[in-house]
Every structure is written in C-alpha cells, then in structure tokens.
Design an enzyme around this catalytic site. Structure first.
Site, PDB file in Angstrom:
ATOM      1  N   SER A  28       0.984  -1.143  -0.081  1.00  0.00           N
ATOM      2  CA  SER A  28       0.076   0.000  -0.105  1.00  0.00           C
ATOM      3  C   SER A  28       0.856   1.059  -0.061  1.00  0.00           C
ATOM      4  O   SER A  28       2.086   1.268   0.455  1.00  0.00           O
ATOM      5  CB  SER A  28      -0.893  -0.159   1.358  1.00  0.00           C
ATOM      6  OG  SER A  28      -1.297   1.232   1.619  1.00  0.00           O
ATOM      7  N   TYR A  57      -1.384  -0.825  10.828  1.00  0.00           N
ATOM      8  CA  TYR A  57      -1.706  -1.490   9.751  1.00  0.00           C
ATOM      9  C   TYR A  57      -0.481  -1.244   8.541  1.00  0.00           C
ATOM     10  O   TYR A  57      -0.272  -2.167   8.033  1.00  0.00           O
ATOM     11  CB  TYR A  57      -3.059  -0.779   8.981  1.00  0.00           C
ATOM     12  CG  TYR A  57      -3.197  -1.163   7.578  1.00  0.00           C
ATOM     13  CD1 TYR A  57      -3.455  -2.460   7.129  1.00  0.00           C
ATOM     14  CD2 TYR A  57      -3.110  -0.088   6.467  1.00  0.00           C
ATOM     15  CE1 TYR A  57      -3.605  -2.583   5.847  1.00  0.00           C
ATOM     16  CE2 TYR A  57      -3.253  -0.396   5.304  1.00  0.00           C
ATOM     17  CZ  TYR A  57      -3.482  -1.704   4.932  1.00  0.00           C
ATOM     18  OH  TYR A  57      -3.944  -2.019   3.551  1.00  0.00           O
ATOM     19  N   LYS A  94       2.252  -3.760   6.443  1.00  0.00           N
ATOM     20  CA  LYS A  94       2.636  -3.858   5.111  1.00  0.00           C
ATOM     21  C   LYS A  94       4.240  -3.831   5.013  1.00  0.00           C
ATOM     22  O   LYS A  94       4.751  -4.476   4.026  1.00  0.00           O
ATOM     23  CB  LYS A  94       1.881  -2.838   4.332  1.00  0.00           C
ATOM     24  CG  LYS A  94       0.314  -2.972   4.213  1.00  0.00           C
ATOM     25  CD  LYS A  94      -0.147  -4.098   3.514  1.00  0.00           C
ATOM     26  CE  LYS A  94      -1.445  -4.653   3.681  1.00  0.00           C
ATOM     27  NZ  LYS A  94      -1.748  -5.774   2.844  1.00  0.00           N
TER      28      LYS A  94
HETATM   29  P1  NAD Z   1     -10.772  -6.977   1.715  1.00  0.00           P
HETATM   30  O1  NAD Z   1     -10.925  -6.870   3.190  1.00  0.00           O
HETATM   31  O2  NAD Z   1     -12.009  -6.547   0.922  1.00  0.00           O
HETATM   32  O3  NAD Z   1     -10.225  -8.369   1.377  1.00  0.00           O
HETATM   33  C1  NAD Z   1      -9.371  -8.869   2.218  1.00  0.00           C
HETATM   34  C2  NAD Z   1      -9.731 -10.539   2.246  1.00  0.00           C
HETATM   35  O4  NAD Z   1      -8.781 -11.057   2.892  1.00  0.00           O
HETATM   36  C3  NAD Z   1     -11.250 -10.552   2.897  1.00  0.00           C
HETATM   37  O5  NAD Z   1     -12.097 -11.216   1.795  1.00  0.00           O
HETATM   38  C4  NAD Z   1     -10.964 -11.346   3.967  1.00  0.00           C
HETATM   39  O6  NAD Z   1     -12.177 -12.144   4.417  1.00  0.00           O
HETATM   40  C5  NAD Z   1      -9.734 -11.923   3.749  1.00  0.00           C
HETATM   41  N1  NAD Z   1      -8.773 -12.118   4.830  1.00  0.00           N
HETATM   42  C6  NAD Z   1      -8.476 -11.540   5.902  1.00  0.00           C
HETATM   43  N2  NAD Z   1      -7.512 -12.022   6.847  1.00  0.00           N
HETATM   44  C7  NAD Z   1      -7.433 -13.480   6.301  1.00  0.00           C
HETATM   45  C8  NAD Z   1      -7.013 -14.702   6.851  1.00  0.00           C
HETATM   46  N3  NAD Z   1      -6.359 -14.462   7.993  1.00  0.00           N
HETATM   47  N4  NAD Z   1      -7.075 -15.768   6.146  1.00  0.00           N
HETATM   48  C9  NAD Z   1      -7.881 -15.936   5.096  1.00  0.00           C
HETATM   49  N5  NAD Z   1      -8.367 -14.843   4.597  1.00  0.00           N
HETATM   50  C10 NAD Z   1      -8.259 -13.747   5.259  1.00  0.00           C
HETATM   51  O7  NAD Z   1      -9.811  -5.917   1.350  1.00  0.00           O
HETATM   52  P2  NAD Z   1      -9.189  -5.312  -0.100  1.00  0.00           P
HETATM   53  O8  NAD Z   1      -9.725  -3.861  -0.086  1.00  0.00           O
HETATM   54  O9  NAD Z   1      -9.896  -6.138  -1.239  1.00  0.00           O
HETATM   55  O10 NAD Z   1      -7.763  -5.248   0.074  1.00  0.00           O
HETATM   56  C11 NAD Z   1      -7.132  -6.472  -0.453  1.00  0.00           C
HETATM   57  C12 NAD Z   1      -5.442  -6.213  -0.114  1.00  0.00           C
HETATM   58  O11 NAD Z   1      -5.311  -5.118  -0.458  1.00  0.00           O
HETATM   59  C13 NAD Z   1      -5.477  -6.130   1.598  1.00  0.00           C
HETATM   60  O12 NAD Z   1      -4.181  -6.826   1.884  1.00  0.00           O
HETATM   61  C14 NAD Z   1      -5.130  -4.554   1.757  1.00  0.00           C
HETATM   62  O13 NAD Z   1      -4.449  -4.421   3.074  1.00  0.00           O
HETATM   63  C15 NAD Z   1      -4.432  -4.255   0.387  1.00  0.00           C
HETATM   64  N6  NAD Z   1      -4.663  -2.872   0.167  1.00  0.00           N
HETATM   65  C16 NAD Z   1      -5.908  -2.425   0.117  1.00  0.00           C
HETATM   66  C17 NAD Z   1      -6.137  -0.849  -0.193  1.00  0.00           C
HETATM   67  C18 NAD Z   1      -7.653  -0.507  -0.007  1.00  0.00           C
HETATM   68  O14 NAD Z   1      -7.954   0.767  -0.146  1.00  0.00           O
HETATM   69  N7  NAD Z   1      -8.618  -1.456  -0.439  1.00  0.00           N
HETATM   70  C19 NAD Z   1      -5.337  -0.461  -0.397  1.00  0.00           C
HETATM   71  C20 NAD Z   1      -3.983  -0.622  -0.287  1.00  0.00           C
HETATM   72  C21 NAD Z   1      -3.604  -2.037   0.132  1.00  0.00           C
HETATM   73  C1  UD1 Z   2      -6.670   5.359   3.836  1.00  0.00           C
HETATM   74  C2  UD1 Z   2      -6.039   5.087   4.915  1.00  0.00           C
HETATM   75  C3  UD1 Z   2      -4.759   4.391   4.264  1.00  0.00           C
HETATM   76  C4  UD1 Z   2      -5.158   3.375   3.314  1.00  0.00           C
HETATM   77  C5  UD1 Z   2      -6.094   3.737   2.343  1.00  0.00           C
HETATM   78  C6  UD1 Z   2      -6.576   2.816   1.323  1.00  0.00           C
HETATM   79  C7  UD1 Z   2      -6.223   6.343   6.780  1.00  0.00           C
HETATM   80  C8  UD1 Z   2      -5.634   7.567   7.702  1.00  0.00           C
HETATM   81  N1  UD1 Z   2      -5.458   5.927   5.801  1.00  0.00           N
HETATM   82  O1  UD1 Z   2      -5.975   6.379   3.015  1.00  0.00           O
HETATM   83  O2  UD1 Z   2      -3.807   4.054   5.306  1.00  0.00           O
HETATM   84  O3  UD1 Z   2      -4.099   2.748   2.603  1.00  0.00           O
HETATM   85  O4  UD1 Z   2      -7.261   4.496   2.996  1.00  0.00           O
HETATM   86  O5  UD1 Z   2      -7.677   3.182   1.054  1.00  0.00           O
HETATM   87  O6  UD1 Z   2      -7.359   6.128   7.064  1.00  0.00           O
HETATM   88  N2  UD1 Z   2     -11.987  11.958   3.563  1.00  0.00           N
HETATM   89  C9  UD1 Z   2     -13.003  12.866   3.966  1.00  0.00           C
HETATM   90  N3  UD1 Z   2     -13.989  12.333   4.508  1.00  0.00           N
HETATM   91  C10 UD1 Z   2     -14.426  11.122   4.772  1.00  0.00           C
HETATM   92  C11 UD1 Z   2     -13.260  10.215   4.465  1.00  0.00           C
HETATM   93  C12 UD1 Z   2     -11.971  10.680   3.868  1.00  0.00           C
HETATM   94  O7  UD1 Z   2     -13.041  14.107   3.767  1.00  0.00           O
HETATM   95  O8  UD1 Z   2     -15.386  10.555   5.221  1.00  0.00           O
HETATM   96  C13 UD1 Z   2     -10.895  12.467   2.990  1.00  0.00           C
HETATM   97  C14 UD1 Z   2      -9.641  12.341   3.595  1.00  0.00           C
HETATM   98  O9  UD1 Z   2      -9.169  13.329   4.552  1.00  0.00           O
HETATM   99  C15 UD1 Z   2      -8.440  12.159   2.487  1.00  0.00           C
HETATM  100  C16 UD1 Z   2      -9.643  11.546   1.298  1.00  0.00           C
HETATM  101  O10 UD1 Z   2     -10.945  11.717   1.492  1.00  0.00           O
HETATM  102  O11 UD1 Z   2      -8.157  13.381   2.396  1.00  0.00           O
HETATM  103  C17 UD1 Z   2      -9.432  10.135   0.861  1.00  0.00           C
HETATM  104  O12 UD1 Z   2      -9.454   9.362   2.285  1.00  0.00           O
HETATM  105  P1  UD1 Z   2      -9.598   7.921   2.253  1.00  0.00           P
HETATM  106  O13 UD1 Z   2     -10.490   7.375   1.507  1.00  0.00           O
HETATM  107  O14 UD1 Z   2      -9.925   7.496   3.832  1.00  0.00           O
HETATM  108  O15 UD1 Z   2      -8.069   7.395   2.091  1.00  0.00           O
HETATM  109  P2  UD1 Z   2      -6.637   7.808   2.562  1.00  0.00           P
HETATM  110  O16 UD1 Z   2      -6.839   8.546   3.756  1.00  0.00           O
HETATM  111  O17 UD1 Z   2      -5.958   8.218   1.472  1.00  0.00           O
END
Ligand code: NAD
Ligand code: UD1
Length: 337
Positions: A124, A148, A152
C-alpha cells in the site's frame, strides 16, 4: 497450473479473480470470509462464466495450507488476505500483527515447503507514511505511521529477506494508491462493514440515502481547494495490474516493487462533484476537522509500472464514480446473502 489467490473474496481480490478467469488462468481462492461474503465469489462465477476452486479457510492454518499446496498444482500466489482498517489497527495492533504478519509468514513457509516461489503481494502507498515529495516514486523513504501500515512494511521486508536468502524466489510488491470503483456489471464492488472509513464508499452511501452527509475532513490543507488530494485508481485497472505482474514473474524479476496509481491527484471537493455528475444525486456535505494522520496530498509516480510492466491506469474519475454508483445503486445493502 493454478494461481492461489488469498483474500480472493474481498474487494480487490474478487475483481482480480474476474480478470484472471477471463484471461484463462486456473484460480484457487483461499479466504476465511472474515471481511467478505461467499456471494461475491458466486458473482465472480456469474460474470466470468468460469468455474474455480474456493477453500474457506485461514492463512494462519498451516495444516490447511499444506493440503492446499498438496492438492492443487500452484505455481504462483497473489496474496491479498489481510485486515486493512487503519483505526482498528491502532486499537487492536496485536490482531493486525498476528493476522497480517504471522499469517503471511505461515503462507510463505508453506510456499517454501512446497517449492512455490512466485508471489505478488498487496502492499500500500501507506508504507510511505507522510511524504513531502510528490509524486511519490518507489525509491521514496518509507515510514508508515500506524500499525496497519507497519504490517505492510514488515511483510515487504520479510519478502525482500526471503529473496535475498534464495534468489529462486520472485517477489512483486504492488503498492496500491486509493482503490475505488467497481466491475462495470455492478455485480461486485466494495462492501464495507458498518460506516465506511474511506471517502468513496462514504459518498456512495450518502448518494443512495443510507448516510446523511459527507464529513469533509478539513478544508484548510495547503492544496488548491483546501481539501485532501489523493490518487484514486479504478479497481479494474488495479486488477489488470495484477495480471501484468503475474506475466512479469515469468521473467524472473527478483524482488521488485511497483506503485499502482494513476499519477493524478483529485481533491475531496472534486470527488464529490464528479460523483454528483456521474450519479445525478445531490451529495450533501459539511466540513469538519482534519482526521489525525491524514496527509494533505498523496499521488503516485506510476512510470516504473508503465516501463517495466507495460501497465497504466486507463479509467478516469468519472468512470470510477459511475461504476461505484452502479454497484451501490444496484446493491444498496451490499451483498445480502
Ligand atoms: P478486503 O477486506 O475486501 O479483502 C481482504 C480479504 O482477505 C477478505 O475477503 C478477508 O475475508 C480475507 N482475509 C483477511 N484475513 C484473512 C486470513 N487470515 N485468512 C484468510 N483470509 C483472510 O480488502 P481489499 O480492499 O480487497 O484489500 C486487499 C488487500 O489489499 C489487503 O491486503 C489490503 O491491505 C490491501 N490494500 C487495500 C487497499 C484498499 O484501499 N482497499 C489499499 C492498499 C492495500
Ligand atoms: C486511507 C488509509 C490508508 C489506506 C487507504 C486505502 C487512513 C488515515 N488512511 O487512506 O492507510 O491505505 O485508506 O484505501 O485511514 N475523507 C473525508 N471524509 C471521509 C473520508 C475521507 O474528507 O469521510 C478525505 C480524507 O481526509 C482524504 C481523502 O478523503 O483526504 C481520502 O480518504 P480515504 O478514502 O480514507 O483514503 P486515505 O486517507 O488516502
């Protein structure tokens, strides 16, 4: 030969499974459904028209992993499984270190035992912490600011150490910026538990009438309109990035890292306006105080992925909002099994 997709029932995993299946890959999903529903996988099956294996189980279950690597011929792993809520990780650090870090170690041990040495890992942009250099390149300093983010970072370090000890491994670390949007069918999308933490699902729940108004976390940042700027990336573009990474594994790249972002920043006000244009729904909002830990801006330099993976995001903010709205309006309660 199959790809093992841990966390394949989740938001990014389910979209990636669709793209993998449509590209002809054999897929085995391992997910404990702690943050997802089986229904997402049923819909992956309906969209792609392809069958795949689903094992409900945990990456911490060493005996189960042993069976999975014995029963299926797996040549690479896409590792999405993990917990991802920043606030929860501050309140429950041990849960995050156990599930994400210990879970990943268990998975890597099983891979090593079964001689499966190709992995794409979901990292991430959060590993950069608060960076003053924009756009952020992969060589920027790392400094995650919450548990968190540190999980990562630690998993990245563990994978780099595994590669250093055995160059037979191929490790691709993908640092996602802000994934949003949904499959254009509207059948799968992001289904957060409870009140969403992130901006896009919050806006779409306001648009559909589930929440009253968007809280804008500060309009006094040093940005053109005062609100936070982020690099939103369509989840379908992100899914395609994983297919490019899988292809890259075949060239024995070693341990490499890529930003997956668009390189373009969008403010909170711009996002609300784009969502209004895409949905036709008014999005009431009010400005509240800043959220602790938020940076003013964060956007990627995605040129390394363009050069080395042949990947670039193709979808813009309008498509991201349109597809998020399509999913939210067709599934106001998310998956309802
Ligand atoms: P998500 O929660 O929708 O998907 C994660 C999946 O992993 C879920 O289906 C959950 O049930 C499963 N899981 C969690 N722990 C587990 C375990 N111990 N064993 C088996 N399954 C398990 O999240 P996502 O948004 O799809 O994210 C996927 C990956 O990408 C995550 O590792 C997350 O940290 C990373 N990531 C997500 C974002 C984002 O904003 N969505 C941003 C950067 C990185
Ligand atoms: C958040 C996480 C980050 C994660 C990322 C992935 C935090 C502090 N950071 O990032 O670790 O990797 O999500 O999806 O939670 N905002 C509002 N109102 C809201 C929600 C968000 O104004 O209700 C603003 C935030 O201040 C930011 C932007 O919208 O400027 C995006 O926020 P968000 O979607 O939560 O993502 P990140 O903060 O970038």
């Amino acid at each position: 030969m199959a790809v093992l997709v841990t966390g394949g029932a989740g938001y990014i995993g389910s979209h990636t499974c669709v793209q993998l299946l449509e590209a002809g890959y054999d897929v085995v999903v391992l997910d404990n459904l702690s943050n997802s529903k089986q229904e997402a996988l049923d819909r992956v099956n309906s969209i792609s028209g392809k069958r795949f294996e689903f094992i409900k189980g945990d990456i911490l279950d060493i005996d189960l992993l042993d069976r999975v690597f014995t029963d299926y011929t797996i040549d690479s792993v896409i590792h999405f499984a993990g917990l991802k809520a920043v606030g929860e990780s501050v309140a429950k650090p041990l849960l995050y270190y156990h599930n994400n870090v210990a879970g990943s170690i268990t998975l890597f041990e099983a891979m090593q035992k079964h001689n499966v040495k190709n992995i794409v890992f979901s990292s991430s942009a959060t590993v950069y912490g608060i960076s003053d250099r924009m756009p952020i390149g992969e060589d920027a300093a790392l400094g995650p600011i919450n548990p968190y983010g540190r999980t990562k970072y630690m998993i990245e370090e563990i994978l780099r150490d595994i590669y250093a000890s055995d160059n037979g491994w191929n490790v691709i670390l993908l640092r996602y910026f802000n994934p949003v949007g949904a499959h254009p069918s509207g059948l799968i999308g992001e289904d957060p538990n409870g009140i969403p933490n992130n901006l896009m699902p919050y806006i779409s729940q306001v648009a559909v009438g589930k929440l009253k108004d968007v809280n804008i976390f500060g309009d006094d940042y040093p940005t053109p309109d005062g609100t936070g700027i982020r690099d939103y990336i369509h989840v379908m573009d992100l899914a395609d990035g994983h297919l490019k990474a899988l292809e890259k594994l075949k060239d024995s790249p070693g341990a490499v890292v890529y930003n997956l972002g668009t390189g373009k920043g969008t403010s909170v006000f711009e996002m609300i306006d784009a969502f209004y244009r895409a949905s036709g729904r008014e999005i009431p909002y009010r400005v509240t105080s800043r959220r602790p830990g938020d940076a003013a801006e964060c956007y990627a330099d995605p040129s390394k992925a363009a050069k080395e993976l042949g990947w670039a995001a193709r979808r813009g903010i309008f498509e991201m909002c349109r597809d998020s709205w399509n999913w939210q309006s067709q599934n106001p309660e998310g998956y309802t099994e």
